[in-house]
Motif scaffolding. Structure first.
Motif: not given
Lengths: 413, 413
Positions: A11-12, A30-32, A45-52, A58-61
């Motif tokens: 990610x870095x 949000x992802x959007x 965004x979807x791929x990177x967020x999944x990795x984070x 990162x957490x879902x809030x």
């Protein structure tokens, strides 16, 4: 970051850092909205967020309020996913903080200063302090990203104190970063107190994203840190912001820096303490910091001579702030550092009044002046922020300036 | 750029601007070297270069010396492919230049100033001057990219002189950019003299790519332009660099800006002329510019009082240069503007000596001080350079600062 550390990994090195920085600045997003804010594709965004999320950063809030369709899942940093240590190394005292990924201070403590001790002994003490407190606070040592070590400037960011700082002459040429890195097993960043304090102010939310801001730092000396639009301005050799050494009287007193009539020579804590002693004010005599503190307390009690001396000093700090604002076209000046922590309420109105009256472009916009909410440990907080910044927002760490294209930047493919 | 103009078209909006800027900076360069320098793929470089050649902006300039294989074809800008007009609008005189794409001045002329005339009449005169000279020099009007109009600050870059400049009060609120755009049919950029001069200095090759540079500009006032690593620093409202209005004596004389003890109030041409008159020096009395010129000639002839007054002014300019260098950690200060064109040889050694003695980080690196090779028309040259910069290197035009990643920048895909 060394191999044993869970740094930000892949990610870095790519779009992860950009996405993390946007999430941090937004609080929840949000992802959007991330797609819109970063200009990346929805798939990226979807791929990177999944990795984070997999890396725990990162957490879902919870879901946003619905605007018609399915409510969007909000993302936020997990502030306890990583930590950074800040160390403010001074001859009079060493201040430590541990900050979490969100920039909040989770531990802070203070120990005796470097004094005249051998630098190797001081480094060993620092490493032991960090290890002890990390253990005591229950932080997983593997989650500590690094150590930001801050010292009165000038300093060399890469190798250590290769430029001799004024009050720690025997640290000249000592390979500070390497020594602390060896002793702690952690990556180490170095910076001067004023610049680190500016990064800390930005990181802890005291500075809006687009602001042109300088921190006016007063410890035993006077310096400034410059953050414009989230980016540290460092100049040619990381010695920008030396506002304590601008001349405010051509035939003024000699300064230790070799020049004459410097702001610091008129108005720095050492000068004010000397003026007080010359005027017969009784002070403890245990060093500039304690004497300045005593003077500030006397002024707060309403004693005439201490008040007069600090007001005279404040006039010079007002000039320093005006100079910074006129050269850099600032919209925010933050007073910070231990001496402003002691006497800031006396300095603040004087500096505010000076900028309201004398800032050159006051017809275009005002310059706001505030006191940092963590003025006394600003340098140590800044040290930790340097580490977070270099991990989460490396493009803002300030080694070089480039300017975003008015149009699209070349994208490399 | 408007539709009738052959701007840089698609190249402008993508990787073309980056490639053009690298070619410009390099002088001549091969496609392989371009690939290395830009980080773009060989295919992208090849496509973009073909388009730049088709548009006439880039030409092949012969083959490099062979290093074994087939010698590489070198590329360079065609300096005569496009032109930019610079206009320095002052109450005492209007200076015009036409520069080509390579930054070379192909025409320069001077006309009476704006004086007390109606701004609409002045704008009509400017448009007529530009049209006449473009025709007379045989330049295809379709190749003129735009007009950069430069004026003593403060100025609003987008709308015109919405901030009242000191010597042209009746231009306040006049929509300068729109009026000149309407009258010439050309895109118009506005900036203040000192900032434009800094861009001109960079563009004409006086400033190395990585330098932290300020131009210290002395016309009738004193200002500074800041270019760091090729990027203009503008601050919050494009009013950065107001070094003429930093305080060098808390109880100094009142300045027109509303502050006290400003560098300009002690040492600007108007102040020096007033000091000369008070000391009994006979001057023509046809305005500050001519009186200052007469004083500079008298000093050059060795007359004692003019020499003493200019040396005293130079001491203050030395302080101003020191302040810029200490705040910004500079490695280059360029003296420019009409007043330095007249008396620069007297000021230069004084400023050099001050920085050698008093620059805070002199242990880390020196600060070089030079005089611009086009000091007398620096603002007009800067006006033309603004247009070239916004066309060829928009990422360096300085509207926002961002910092290059220590690691790779997010690439958008």
């Amino acid at each position: 970051m060394n191999g044993a550390q869970p740094g930000l990994g892949a990610a870095h090195a790519s779009s992860g850092a950009a996405i993390l920085d946007v999430i941090r600045a937004a609080g929840t997003i949000s992802r959007v909205e991330l797609t819109r804010a970063t200009g990346l594709t929805a798939a990226t965004v979807s791929t990177v967020v999944r990795r984070l999320i997999d890396e725990g950063l990162v957490v879902e809030a919870g879901r946003a309020e619905s605007t018609g369709g399915k409510p969007r899942m909000l993302l936020r940093l997990d502030p306890y996913a990583r930590y950074a240590v800040g160390v403010h190394l001074d001859h009079a005292g060493i201040t430590y903080v541990i900050a979490n990924l969100g920039g909040a201070v989770v531990a802070r403590w203070r120990r005796p200063g470097a004094g005249a001790d051998d630098p190797r002994d001081v480094v060993a003490r620092i490493a032991a302090e960090i290890a002890t407190t990390v253990t005591r606070t229950g932080i997983d040592p593997a989650l500590v990203l690094g150590v930001g070590v801050v010292s009165p400037g000038p300093i060399s960011m890469t190798t250590g104190m290769t430029l001799t700082p004024p009050v720690m002459q025997h640290w000249a040429e000592f390979p500070l970063a390497a020594a602390i890195g060896d002793a702690t097993g952690l990556p180490v960043l170095l910076d001067n107190d004023a610049t680190a304090a500016a990064v800390g102010e930005y990181w802890s939310g005291g500075v809006a994203t687009g602001a042109a801001c300088a921190t006016l730092y007063m410890g035993t000396g006077i310096g400034a840190g410059i953050v414009v639009d989230g980016t540290v301005y460092r100049g040619r050799s990381s010695n920008a912001g030396e506002i304590g050494h601008v001349c405010v009287a051509l035939d003024g007193p000699e300064c230790w820096c070799g020049s004459r009539g410097c702001v610091e020579a008129f108005a720095g804590p050492a000068a004010v303490v000397a003026q007080a002693r010359a005027a017969g004010v009784v002070l403890p005599g245990r060093g500039v910091s304690e004497d300045f503190a005593a003077l500030a307390r006397a002024a707060a009690r309403g004693e005439a001579e201490p008040m007069r001396l600090l007001r005279a000093s404040a006039e010079y700090l007002g000039v320093a702030a005006q100079t910074l604002a006129n050269v850099l076209d600032l919209d925010l000046v933050v007073l910070t550092g231990p001496s402003f922590a002691l006497a800031g309420s006396l300095y603040l109105p004087v500096v505010q009044e000076r900028l309201a009256r004398s800032f050159f472009a006051r017809g275009a916009h005002p310059v706001r002046v505030t006191i940092s909410t963590h003025a006394s440990e600003a340098a140590a907080v800044g040290g930790a922020a340097l580490v977070l910044q270099s991990e989460l927002a490396p493009r803002q760490a300030g080694t070089r300036m480039v300017v975003e294209a008015l149009t699209e930047l070349p994208t490399g493919a």
